[in-house]
Enzyme design. Structure first.
Site, PDB file in Angstrom:
ATOM      1  N   HIS A  62       0.037   8.424 -16.951  1.00 33.75           N
ATOM      2  CA  HIS A  62       1.162   7.561 -16.568  1.00 33.75           C
ATOM      3  C   HIS A  62       1.998   7.312 -17.817  1.00 33.75           C
ATOM      4  O   HIS A  62       1.878   6.276 -18.476  1.00 33.75           O
ATOM      5  CB  HIS A  62       0.650   6.249 -15.980  1.00 33.75           C
ATOM      6  CG  HIS A  62       1.697   5.502 -15.198  1.00 33.75           C
ATOM      7  ND1 HIS A  62       2.757   4.865 -15.809  1.00 33.75           N
ATOM      8  CD2 HIS A  62       1.853   5.311 -13.861  1.00 33.75           C
ATOM      9  CE1 HIS A  62       3.510   4.296 -14.884  1.00 33.75           C
ATOM     10  NE2 HIS A  62       2.993   4.549 -13.690  1.00 33.75           N
ATOM     11  N   HIS A  84       5.310  12.376 -10.766  1.00 38.05           N
ATOM     12  CA  HIS A  84       5.619  10.948 -10.884  1.00 38.05           C
ATOM     13  C   HIS A  84       6.748  10.723 -11.887  1.00 38.05           C
ATOM     14  O   HIS A  84       7.899  10.798 -11.530  1.00 38.05           O
ATOM     15  CB  HIS A  84       4.357  10.181 -11.269  1.00 38.05           C
ATOM     16  CG  HIS A  84       4.501   8.702 -11.160  1.00 38.05           C
ATOM     17  ND1 HIS A  84       4.761   8.076  -9.969  1.00 38.05           N
ATOM     18  CD2 HIS A  84       4.417   7.716 -12.091  1.00 38.05           C
ATOM     19  CE1 HIS A  84       4.848   6.767 -10.164  1.00 38.05           C
ATOM     20  NE2 HIS A  84       4.648   6.518 -11.445  1.00 38.05           N
ATOM     21  N   MET A  95      -7.898   1.151  -7.248  1.00 40.35           N
ATOM     22  CA  MET A  95      -7.630   0.494  -5.975  1.00 40.35           C
ATOM     23  C   MET A  95      -7.850  -1.009  -6.144  1.00 40.35           C
ATOM     24  O   MET A  95      -8.937  -1.444  -6.526  1.00 40.35           O
ATOM     25  CB  MET A  95      -8.575   1.053  -4.912  1.00 40.35           C
ATOM     26  CG  MET A  95      -8.577   0.293  -3.596  1.00 40.35           C
ATOM     27  SD  MET A  95      -7.117   0.581  -2.594  1.00 40.35           S
ATOM     28  CE  MET A  95      -7.594  -0.354  -1.121  1.00 40.35           C
ATOM     29  N   CYS A 102       1.557   3.781  -3.093  1.00 40.65           N
ATOM     30  CA  CYS A 102       0.541   4.740  -3.544  1.00 40.65           C
ATOM     31  C   CYS A 102       0.099   5.691  -2.436  1.00 40.65           C
ATOM     32  O   CYS A 102      -0.110   6.877  -2.676  1.00 40.65           O
ATOM     33  CB  CYS A 102      -0.686   4.002  -4.076  1.00 40.65           C
ATOM     34  SG  CYS A 102      -0.453   3.264  -5.698  1.00 40.65           S
ATOM     35  N   HIS A 103      -0.058   5.175  -1.210  1.00 38.93           N
ATOM     36  CA  HIS A 103      -0.625   5.990  -0.140  1.00 38.93           C
ATOM     37  C   HIS A 103       0.428   6.633   0.758  1.00 38.93           C
ATOM     38  O   HIS A 103       0.089   7.480   1.596  1.00 38.93           O
ATOM     39  CB  HIS A 103      -1.561   5.136   0.729  1.00 38.93           C
ATOM     40  CG  HIS A 103      -2.748   4.606  -0.022  1.00 38.93           C
ATOM     41  ND1 HIS A 103      -3.821   5.388  -0.363  1.00 38.93           N
ATOM     42  CD2 HIS A 103      -3.020   3.366  -0.505  1.00 38.93           C
ATOM     43  CE1 HIS A 103      -4.715   4.653  -1.022  1.00 38.93           C
ATOM     44  NE2 HIS A 103      -4.241   3.419  -1.126  1.00 38.93           N
ATOM     45  N   CYS A 130       0.794  -1.230   0.000  1.00 41.41           N
ATOM     46  CA  CYS A 130       0.000   0.000   0.000  1.00 41.41           C
ATOM     47  C   CYS A 130       0.827   1.282   0.000  1.00 41.41           C
ATOM     48  O   CYS A 130       0.380   2.319  -0.493  1.00 41.41           O
ATOM     49  CB  CYS A 130      -0.938   0.028   1.214  1.00 41.41           C
ATOM     50  SG  CYS A 130      -1.846  -1.502   1.503  1.00 41.41           S
TER      51      CYS A 130
END
Length: 586
Positions: free
Chosen positions: A406, A363, A124, A86-87, A83
């Site tokens: 992306h 990113h 998700m 991303c978080h 996780c």
């Protein structure tokens, strides 16, 4: 192979972006429609050494959920491994939404268990219904998210020096190339779950070496001379590989952090091969090293204030790094604070930097065809930030109209109507956006979305072309549909100048089918050209205990050329041609 197009073009410009992660309370109480339970929907992020760190439960409050220390450690390990990418380690959010306790407690235990179980169509993963987490693990993770997050330890100069190894000293290395490898046509292929890279000859398709590295190598980068290959694992381990050796192998290594993504080398004239730089997710920092030995010279923290809110963020991760072609500078993209930093590497003692306020959450990206302008995805804001590397200034912020751009490094080509453009695909939808990149020859189109159209499906990670190619390739490895995740869309660039109200046609190549792998659900990821731009290589990425492959396609005919299979090709993902990577050709 099939060809298709949508007759009526959907206007994508200005479409609001959906973000990965938690959505508003209530939408996950029932299984979201259109969200698949198949294995491709359950993207398996990398293991990192964060998962091996022992953490303690933060101080209990009376209303805290009950967890044993063993449960907390298990949940923390799962979070760090699956996780945090991303978080965020501290759950502040980036590509994924924040998971701080003020949010998780308002949503509540039932909401969290439902969302972890079913996921969301915006990206998700459905950890529960895919079988990646048991019902007990889902409940444990929900309770974990209701507690304050633990902070991993720091990683500074003492830890780096303790990890630093010079396997072969510079004076003991070959004085000339000792092998018959065409180094410019060598492919560095990440063997993700094996913790290795395979060096594959682009002419003979022979595996010339398999080298132990850090876990899940994120990228490979080449020194300016082309002699040294630098790779960095998601566990922060950097390997410096000498391609001149009789059998290429590691000559130096260092662990620059606990979790990391980026590595680059100095390329400006007079500074070739002199320095290397790596960026970490945790601790949030970048490290400048000696280019011959990887000796750490300078560690700089990226902790600071978010550019727009002007509030402190404890975890601004280094997402990507490039080397400027116009100045002796590194270009560093800091995810959470939305800042692009130009670092002058000529004087590390008196370090000079230029800080550009761009957009969140930065990113990955690449140069335009002139290599003057750098375009980087601010993926949660649905924008591309453009900076001028000659003037060290922000040029534009461009809304792509898609969900979570992306691009990888993007794709540069000459559009028959709009001239030079740079392209990105999207993780959250099936759109491709083209940005004009020629402010002198096509000023009306510069730094604007000049066209937007549909590709094969959402879940794209990479888009690719080559100066010698007339094709644009778009993958979709994270799409939940097995047929889509196992194929790529190919657009014919010269025919893009047709009816502006009709999406251009694309050809679907069934790459996974061509690989002839009978088990699993292999995903096709990251097109990469050989040095001549005549072949395109695709990774057919399967489970770590299943067969994977590399599929090579003739770019001119779009026909299968060869399939590379070998028991050593365990979970191949990223591929990096030495010449194209060194010279920023994409």
């Amino acid at each position: 192979m099939t060809t298709r197009a949508r007759p009526a073009r959907t206007v994508l410009l200005g479409t609001a972006a959906l973000f990965l992660g938690l959505a508003a309370p209530g939408i996950a109480e029932d299984k979201p429609k259109d969200h698949a339970d198949g294995p491709a929907a359950a993207y398996e992020p990398s293991m990192t050494t964060l998962g091996q760190i022992k953490v303690e439960i933060p101080g209990f409050k009376p209303d805290d959920p009950v967890m044993t220390q063993e449960e907390f450690q298990t949940a923390a390990t799962l979070y760090f491994e699956r996780c945090a990418g991303c978080h965020g380690v501290l759950r502040k959010g980036a590509t994924g939404k924040p998971l701080t306790t003020d949010i998780t407690r308002e949503n509540g235990y039932d909401y969290l268990t439902s969302f972890i179980t079913y996921g969301s169509p915006a990206g998700m993963p459905n950890w529960g219904t895919s079988g990646q987490m048991t019902e007990e693990e889902v409940g444990m993770m929900a309770r974990y998210l209701l507690l304050e997050p633990p902070a991993p330890p720091e990683w500074g100069m003492p830890e780096m020096l303790a990890s630093w190894k010079v396997v072969v000293k510079p004076e003991d290395r070959p004085k000339e190339k000792m092998n018959d490898i065409d180094i410019d046509n060598l492919m560095s292929v990440t063997l993700r779950d094996a913790g290795q890279v395979a060096l594959i000859d682009g002419g003979t398709y022979e595996i010339r070496a398999v080298i132990d590295t850090g876990y899940a190598v994120h990228i490979s980068r080449i020194s300016a001379s082309g002699r040294y290959l630098f790779v960095i694992g998601r566990d922060g381990l950097v390997n410096m590989i000498d391609l001149w050796m009789e059998k290429p192998d590691t000559v130096a290594s260092i662990k620059i952090g606990i979790e990391a993504r980026s590595i680059e080398t100095s390329k400006f004239e007079g500074w070739e091969d002199k320095l290397a730089i790596a960026g970490a997710y945790w601790p949030p920092q970048y490290v400048i090293m000696d280019g011959d030995t990887l000796e750490p010279k300078k560690i700089v923290s990226t902790r600071g204030n978010i550019y727009d809110e002007q509030v402190y963020h404890p975890e601004p991760r280094v997402a990507s790094i490039l080397s400027s072609h116009f100045k002796p500078e590194f270009i560093i993209n800091v995810k959470e604070t939305g800042k692009i930093i130009f670092v002058d590497y000529t004087d590390l003692k008196n370090l000079k930097t230029v800080e550009i306020e761009a957009e969140r959450f930065l990113h990955d990206g690449g140069f335009d065809s002139t290599k003057r302008y750098f375009l980087v995805a601010a993926n949660q804001r649905g924008k591309i930030a453009v900076v001028d590397t000659k003037e060290d200034k922000l040029t534009a912020l461009v809304e792509t109209g898609g969900q979570t751009p992306h691009p990888g490094r993007g794709a540069n080509f000459n559009h028959p109507v709009y001239g030079p453009v740079w392209a990105t695909s999207h993780l959250g939808d099936e759109s491709v956006a083209l940005i004009g990149t020629d402010p002198e020859g096509h000023p009306d189109q510069a730094w604007k979305i000049v066209d937007s159209f549909y590709a094969l499906g959402g879940g794209s990670l990479f888009i690719k072309t080559h100066p010698n190619s007339t094709h644009l390739y778009v993958d979709a490895p994270l799409n939940p549909d097995a047929e889509i995740s196992g194929s790529v869309a190919v657009f014919d660039i010269p025919s893009m100048g047709g009816d502006p109200n009709v999406d251009p046609e694309f050809t679907t190549l069934p790459i996974a089918e061509w690989a002839g792998i009978p088990e699993g659900q292999p995903r096709v990821v990251q097109p990469e050209f050989n040095k001549e731009g005549t072949e395109v290589w695709f990774s057919v990425w399967n489970g770590k205990d299943q067969e994977s492959a590399i599929v090579v396609v003739d770019d001119k005919t779009l026909e299968l050329k060869t399939v590379i299979k070998d028991p050593r090709l365990v979970t191949p993902t990223g591929k990096f041609n030495v010449l194209n990577t060194r010279d920023d050709v994409y």
